[in-house]
Enzyme design. Structure first.
Site, PDB file in Angstrom:
ATOM      1  N   GLY A   1       0.818  -1.222   0.000  1.00  0.00           N
ATOM      2  CA  GLY A   1       0.000   0.000   0.000  1.00  0.00           C
ATOM      3  C   GLY A   1       0.847   1.265   0.000  1.00  0.00           C
ATOM      4  O   GLY A   1       2.079   1.217  -0.093  1.00  0.00           O
TER       5      GLY A   1
ATOM      6  N   GLN B   1      -8.558  -2.833   5.111  1.00  0.00           N
ATOM      7  CA  GLN B   1      -9.518  -2.357   4.119  1.00  0.00           C
ATOM      8  C   GLN B   1      -9.633  -0.882   4.489  1.00  0.00           C
ATOM      9  O   GLN B   1     -10.298  -0.516   5.459  1.00  0.00           O
ATOM     10  CB  GLN B   1     -10.840  -3.120   4.266  1.00  0.00           C
TER      11      GLN B   1
ATOM     12  N   THR C   1      -6.461   5.675  13.422  1.00  0.00           N
ATOM     13  CA  THR C   1      -6.874   6.702  12.474  1.00  0.00           C
ATOM     14  C   THR C   1      -7.741   7.795  13.094  1.00  0.00           C
ATOM     15  O   THR C   1      -8.498   7.536  14.039  1.00  0.00           O
ATOM     16  CB  THR C   1      -7.664   6.057  11.313  1.00  0.00           C
TER      17      THR C   1
ATOM     18  N   GLU D   1     -10.286   8.817  11.797  1.00  0.00           N
ATOM     19  CA  GLU D   1     -11.691   8.425  11.563  1.00  0.00           C
ATOM     20  C   GLU D   1     -12.352   7.995  12.877  1.00  0.00           C
ATOM     21  O   GLU D   1     -13.574   8.019  12.994  1.00  0.00           O
ATOM     22  CB  GLU D   1     -11.763   7.267  10.568  1.00  0.00           C
TER      23      GLU D   1
ATOM     24  N   TYR E   1     -15.794   1.332   9.019  1.00  0.00           N
ATOM     25  CA  TYR E   1     -14.330   1.396   9.058  1.00  0.00           C
ATOM     26  C   TYR E   1     -13.859   1.996  10.381  1.00  0.00           C
ATOM     27  O   TYR E   1     -12.998   1.432  11.069  1.00  0.00           O
ATOM     28  CB  TYR E   1     -13.825   2.230   7.873  1.00  0.00           C
TER      29      TYR E   1
ATOM     30  N   LYS F   1     -11.693   0.136  13.283  1.00  0.00           N
ATOM     31  CA  LYS F   1     -10.378   0.665  13.669  1.00  0.00           C
ATOM     32  C   LYS F   1     -10.329   0.990  15.161  1.00  0.00           C
ATOM     33  O   LYS F   1      -9.274   0.890  15.786  1.00  0.00           O
ATOM     34  CB  LYS F   1     -10.064   1.911  12.840  1.00  0.00           C
TER      35      LYS F   1
ATOM     36  N   HIS G   1      -3.284  11.281   5.265  1.00  0.00           N
ATOM     37  CA  HIS G   1      -2.019  11.569   4.605  1.00  0.00           C
ATOM     38  C   HIS G   1      -2.042  10.937   3.223  1.00  0.00           C
ATOM     39  O   HIS G   1      -2.529   9.838   3.022  1.00  0.00           O
ATOM     40  CB  HIS G   1      -0.826  11.127   5.446  1.00  0.00           C
TER      41      HIS G   1
HETATM   42  P1  NAP Z   1      -3.624   1.335   1.478  1.00  0.00           P
HETATM   43  O1  NAP Z   1      -2.779   2.034   0.465  1.00  0.00           O
HETATM   44  O2  NAP Z   1      -5.047   1.049   1.174  1.00  0.00           O
HETATM   45  O3  NAP Z   1      -2.885  -0.057   1.834  1.00  0.00           O
HETATM   46  C1  NAP Z   1      -3.549  -1.068   2.523  1.00  0.00           C
HETATM   47  C2  NAP Z   1      -2.694  -2.322   2.517  1.00  0.00           C
HETATM   48  O4  NAP Z   1      -3.375  -3.348   3.262  1.00  0.00           O
HETATM   49  C3  NAP Z   1      -2.421  -2.927   1.119  1.00  0.00           C
HETATM   50  O5  NAP Z   1      -1.093  -3.351   1.072  1.00  0.00           O
HETATM   51  C4  NAP Z   1      -3.367  -4.124   1.079  1.00  0.00           C
HETATM   52  O6  NAP Z   1      -2.904  -5.162   0.251  1.00  0.00           O
HETATM   53  C5  NAP Z   1      -3.305  -4.570   2.528  1.00  0.00           C
HETATM   54  N1  NAP Z   1      -4.408  -5.453   2.909  1.00  0.00           N
HETATM   55  C6  NAP Z   1      -5.746  -5.210   2.796  1.00  0.00           C
HETATM   56  N2  NAP Z   1      -6.445  -6.260   3.261  1.00  0.00           N
HETATM   57  C7  NAP Z   1      -5.548  -7.184   3.670  1.00  0.00           C
HETATM   58  C8  NAP Z   1      -5.660  -8.487   4.249  1.00  0.00           C
HETATM   59  N3  NAP Z   1      -6.834  -9.063   4.475  1.00  0.00           N
HETATM   60  N4  NAP Z   1      -4.521  -9.143   4.551  1.00  0.00           N
HETATM   61  C9  NAP Z   1      -3.308  -8.600   4.297  1.00  0.00           C
HETATM   62  N5  NAP Z   1      -3.139  -7.366   3.748  1.00  0.00           N
HETATM   63  C10 NAP Z   1      -4.247  -6.679   3.443  1.00  0.00           C
HETATM   64  O7  NAP Z   1      -3.609   2.130   2.874  1.00  0.00           O
HETATM   65  P2  NAP Z   1      -2.585   3.264   3.406  1.00  0.00           P
HETATM   66  O8  NAP Z   1      -3.104   4.597   3.037  1.00  0.00           O
HETATM   67  O9  NAP Z   1      -1.202   2.874   3.068  1.00  0.00           O
HETATM   68  O10 NAP Z   1      -2.829   3.129   4.984  1.00  0.00           O
HETATM   69  C11 NAP Z   1      -2.050   2.243   5.784  1.00  0.00           C
HETATM   70  C12 NAP Z   1      -2.770   1.986   7.086  1.00  0.00           C
HETATM   71  O11 NAP Z   1      -2.970   3.201   7.779  1.00  0.00           O
HETATM   72  C13 NAP Z   1      -4.161   1.376   6.943  1.00  0.00           C
HETATM   73  O12 NAP Z   1      -4.348   0.522   8.042  1.00  0.00           O
HETATM   74  C14 NAP Z   1      -5.101   2.563   7.042  1.00  0.00           C
HETATM   75  O13 NAP Z   1      -6.369   2.146   7.507  1.00  0.00           O
HETATM   76  C15 NAP Z   1      -4.348   3.401   8.058  1.00  0.00           C
HETATM   77  N6  NAP Z   1      -4.556   4.850   7.988  1.00  0.00           N
HETATM   78  C16 NAP Z   1      -4.386   5.505   6.810  1.00  0.00           C
HETATM   79  C17 NAP Z   1      -4.514   6.885   6.773  1.00  0.00           C
HETATM   80  C18 NAP Z   1      -4.324   7.648   5.485  1.00  0.00           C
HETATM   81  O14 NAP Z   1      -4.771   8.802   5.428  1.00  0.00           O
HETATM   82  N7  NAP Z   1      -3.650   7.101   4.489  1.00  0.00           N
HETATM   83  C19 NAP Z   1      -4.819   7.580   7.950  1.00  0.00           C
HETATM   84  C20 NAP Z   1      -4.953   6.872   9.131  1.00  0.00           C
HETATM   85  C21 NAP Z   1      -4.800   5.502   9.155  1.00  0.00           C
HETATM   86  P3  NAP Z   1      -3.352  -5.343  -1.296  1.00  0.00           P
HETATM   87  O15 NAP Z   1      -2.303  -4.629  -2.086  1.00  0.00           O
HETATM   88  O16 NAP Z   1      -3.329  -6.812  -1.458  1.00  0.00           O
HETATM   89  O17 NAP Z   1      -4.722  -4.753  -1.434  1.00  0.00           O
HETATM   90  O1  G4F Z   2     -10.263  10.756   0.602  1.00  0.00           O
HETATM   91  P1  G4F Z   2     -11.343  10.147   1.396  1.00  0.00           P
HETATM   92  O2  G4F Z   2     -12.027   8.966   0.816  1.00  0.00           O
HETATM   93  O3  G4F Z   2     -10.724   9.842   2.829  1.00  0.00           O
HETATM   94  P2  G4F Z   2     -11.376   9.616   4.285  1.00  0.00           P
HETATM   95  O4  G4F Z   2     -12.751   9.123   4.201  1.00  0.00           O
HETATM   96  O5  G4F Z   2     -11.138  10.853   5.076  1.00  0.00           O
HETATM   97  O6  G4F Z   2     -10.458   8.430   4.831  1.00  0.00           O
HETATM   98  C1  G4F Z   2      -9.042   8.448   4.716  1.00  0.00           C
HETATM   99  O7  G4F Z   2      -8.490   9.060   5.840  1.00  0.00           O
HETATM  100  C2  G4F Z   2      -8.700   8.363   7.084  1.00  0.00           C
HETATM  101  C3  G4F Z   2      -8.042   9.202   8.182  1.00  0.00           C
HETATM  102  O8  G4F Z   2      -8.934  10.181   8.641  1.00  0.00           O
HETATM  103  C4  G4F Z   2      -8.084   6.988   6.970  1.00  0.00           C
HETATM  104  F1  G4F Z   2      -8.222   6.307   8.146  1.00  0.00           F
HETATM  105  C5  G4F Z   2      -8.744   6.221   5.848  1.00  0.00           C
HETATM  106  O9  G4F Z   2      -8.114   4.949   5.708  1.00  0.00           O
HETATM  107  C6  G4F Z   2      -8.553   7.004   4.551  1.00  0.00           C
HETATM  108  O10 G4F Z   2      -7.184   7.005   4.237  1.00  0.00           O
HETATM  109  O11 G4F Z   2     -12.479  11.246   1.696  1.00  0.00           O
HETATM  110  C7  G4F Z   2     -12.160  12.489   2.267  1.00  0.00           C
HETATM  111  C8  G4F Z   2     -13.413  13.386   2.251  1.00  0.00           C
HETATM  112  C9  G4F Z   2     -14.675  12.709   2.799  1.00  0.00           C
HETATM  113  O12 G4F Z   2     -15.356  13.625   3.624  1.00  0.00           O
HETATM  114  C10 G4F Z   2     -15.508  12.439   1.555  1.00  0.00           C
HETATM  115  O13 G4F Z   2     -16.927  12.438   1.772  1.00  0.00           O
HETATM  116  O14 G4F Z   2     -13.697  13.727   0.890  1.00  0.00           O
HETATM  117  C11 G4F Z   2     -15.096  13.612   0.692  1.00  0.00           C
HETATM  118  N1  G4F Z   2     -15.349  13.411  -0.742  1.00  0.00           N
HETATM  119  C12 G4F Z   2     -16.033  14.256  -1.537  1.00  0.00           C
HETATM  120  N2  G4F Z   2     -16.119  13.746  -2.773  1.00  0.00           N
HETATM  121  C13 G4F Z   2     -14.977  12.349  -1.465  1.00  0.00           C
HETATM  122  C14 G4F Z   2     -15.467  12.550  -2.752  1.00  0.00           C
HETATM  123  N3  G4F Z   2     -14.270  11.251  -1.143  1.00  0.00           N
HETATM  124  C15 G4F Z   2     -14.015  10.353  -2.132  1.00  0.00           C
HETATM  125  N4  G4F Z   2     -13.266   9.270  -1.845  1.00  0.00           N
HETATM  126  N5  G4F Z   2     -14.503  10.509  -3.404  1.00  0.00           N
HETATM  127  C16 G4F Z   2     -15.231  11.604  -3.763  1.00  0.00           C
HETATM  128  O15 G4F Z   2     -15.662  11.729  -4.903  1.00  0.00           O
END
Ligand code: NAP
Ligand code: G4F
Length: 344
Positions: free
Chosen positions: A11, A81, A123, A125, A147, A151, A177
């Site tokens: 990811g 997920q 997160t 969230e 979700y 979490k 991020h």
């Molecule tokens: P991401 O790009 O969606 O990556 C998710 C990873 O999890 C992928 O490598 C995916 O593998 C793997 N995965 C999903 N289901 C799995 C399963 N059943 N078994 C093993 N691996 C599995 O997410 P990210 O943005 O890097 O985020 C990393 C972590 O931080 C996540 O836990 C997310 O919820 C958390 N988080 C993210 C944010 C953000 O803003 N990015 C903020 C707060 C917390 P595949 O390639 O096989 O799908």
């Molecule tokens: O980019 P988003 O889908 O991210 P969201 O829901 O904030 O979640 C991300 O951040 C979390 C940390 O706070 C992580 F835990 C989570 O794994 C993920 O990385 O949506 C951001 C905002 C939401 O309010 C959504 O309703 O954008 C709004 N939005 C408006 N139009 C949209 C859209 N989001 C998406 N994905 N697609 C749209 O067309």
């Protein structure tokens, strides 16, 4: 040389963390899921430096085996997920992976190597319907999606294993991020990809949902550094990682278009809102109800003071640079796509 195991290595965060730990001299193991076509995702460019283990968060035996093979000193649980919208479509799978999956990983550590340091990807969230502004480690939780609920279980079970078994287990409460490697379903990358296509004339407009929701957006590269810092402390603890700035989706759209020289004018409200190219009057943004969520997190704003003070963590990539990097990257990818299509 320390051994590390990263779940979710394919990811966004997994890839930046793997780069960081390789740079620091770690022996990097990563779990990946079996797919019909082998796909290294975001670590394709460094796949030869990583030891891959097939495993799944829902299969505790596979995680025990991953711990036995890796003998990890540090485990980063990034697998999830992670797309909030999908969690309403697949609530059970989301709970299996994002909630019970964390217990599976903790049990694997407890069984094979209880001295390992553990990082859980919590997160913002979990704050959902926010109870105070800005959010800190002490803010009460109120998740607003399957979700967020899953979490929150992962967060509490991590704390519980720390208190029950004395495991070195930390949760990073990370706010949104993004990066050039962000999945295209998330709003930021959806926008920067569409801006690149509209600017280069292969897409007319983009469709978005709630334009008013506000997020605290940073760059993944900065945030994975915080994960590593958390596991280097004397005692385990939980930390908020954020920028202390919040912006609407609309502001993100404006900043991204501005970078390619397009000024957006807004007309209408709610589902009738459109964004217009100020120069030629073309509609380039439409709001579509389809992208609204059953329950929304209206605003997130994190205070990273504890991480700054105790970990010495600072954010290095400001918002404007985050957007610029993402747009520039998508401009190049789209240009390449057009070039290849024209060659055919
Ligand atoms: P991401 O790009 O969606 O990556 C998710 C990873 O999890 C992928 O490598 C995916 O593998 C793997 N995965 C999903 N289901 C799995 C399963 N059943 N078994 C093993 N691996 C599995 O997410 P990210 O943005 O890097 O985020 C990393 C972590 O931080 C996540 O836990 C997310 O919820 C958390 N988080 C993210 C944010 C953000 O803003 N990015 C903020 C707060 C917390 P595949 O390639 O096989 O799908
Ligand atoms: O980019 P988003 O889908 O991210 P969201 O829901 O904030 O979640 C991300 O951040 C979390 C940390 O706070 C992580 F835990 C989570 O794994 C993920 O990385 O949506 C951001 C905002 C939401 O309010 C959504 O309703 O954008 C709004 N939005 C408006 N139009 C949209 C859209 N989001 C998406 N994905 N697609 C749209 O067309």
């Amino acid at each position: 040389m320390k051994n590390t195991l990263i779940t979710g290595i394919t990811g966004q965060d997994g890839s930046y963390l793997a780069e960081l730990l390789l740079e620091k001299g770690y022996n990097v193991y990563g779990i990946m899921r079996r797919k019909s076509v082998v796909d290294y995702g975001n670590v394709e460019h460094i796949k030869d430096k990583i030891h891959f283990i097939y495993a799944d968060m829902t299969d505790v035996i596979s995680l025990i085996s991953a711990m036995r093979i890796s003998q990890a000193d540090e485990v980063y649980n990034l697998a999830a997920q992670s797309f909030v919208a999908t969690s309403w479509e697949q609530p059970i799978a989301t709970a299996d992976i994002d909630a019970a999956g964390v217990t599976n990983m903790l049990e694997a550590i407890r069984t094979v190597k209880p001295s390992a340091h553990f990082y859980q990807a919590s997160t913002s969230e979990m704050f959902g319907l926010v109870q105070e502004m800005p959010q800190t480690e002490k803010t009460p939780f109120y998740p607003r999606s399957p979700y967020g609920v899953a979490k929150l279980y992962g967060h509490w079970i991590t704390k519980n294993y720390r208190e029950s078994y004395g495991l070195y287990a930390c949760s990073g409460i990370l706010f949104n991020h993004e990066s050039e490697r962000r999945g295209k379903e998330f709003v930021t990358r959806k926008i920067t990809d569409a801006v690149a296509r509209i600017k280069q004339g292969i897409q007319e407009y983009m469709e978005l949902g709630n334009m008013d929701s506000k997020r605290d957006w940073g760059h993944s590269k900065d945030y994975v550094r915080a994960m590593w810092l958390m596991l280097q402390q004397e005692t385990p603890d939980d930390y908020v990682i954020a920028t202390n700035e919040t912006r609407t989706v609309r502001e993100f759209v404006e900043t991204a278009f501005a970078h390619v020289g397009i000024q957006v004018k807004w007309q209408g409200e709610g589902v009738d809102e459109v964004g217009i190219n100020a120069e030629n009057g073309q509609v380039i943004v439409k709001v579509n109800k389809k992208f609204f969520r059953p329950a929304e997190v209206d605003v997130l704003l994190g205070n990273p003071a504890k991480a700054e003070e105790k970990l010495g963590w600072t954010r290095e990539i400001p918002f404007a640079e985050l957007v610029t990097r993402m747009v520039d990257n998508d401009m190049s990818l789209v240009a390449e796509e057009i070039k290849i299509a024209n060659l055919k």
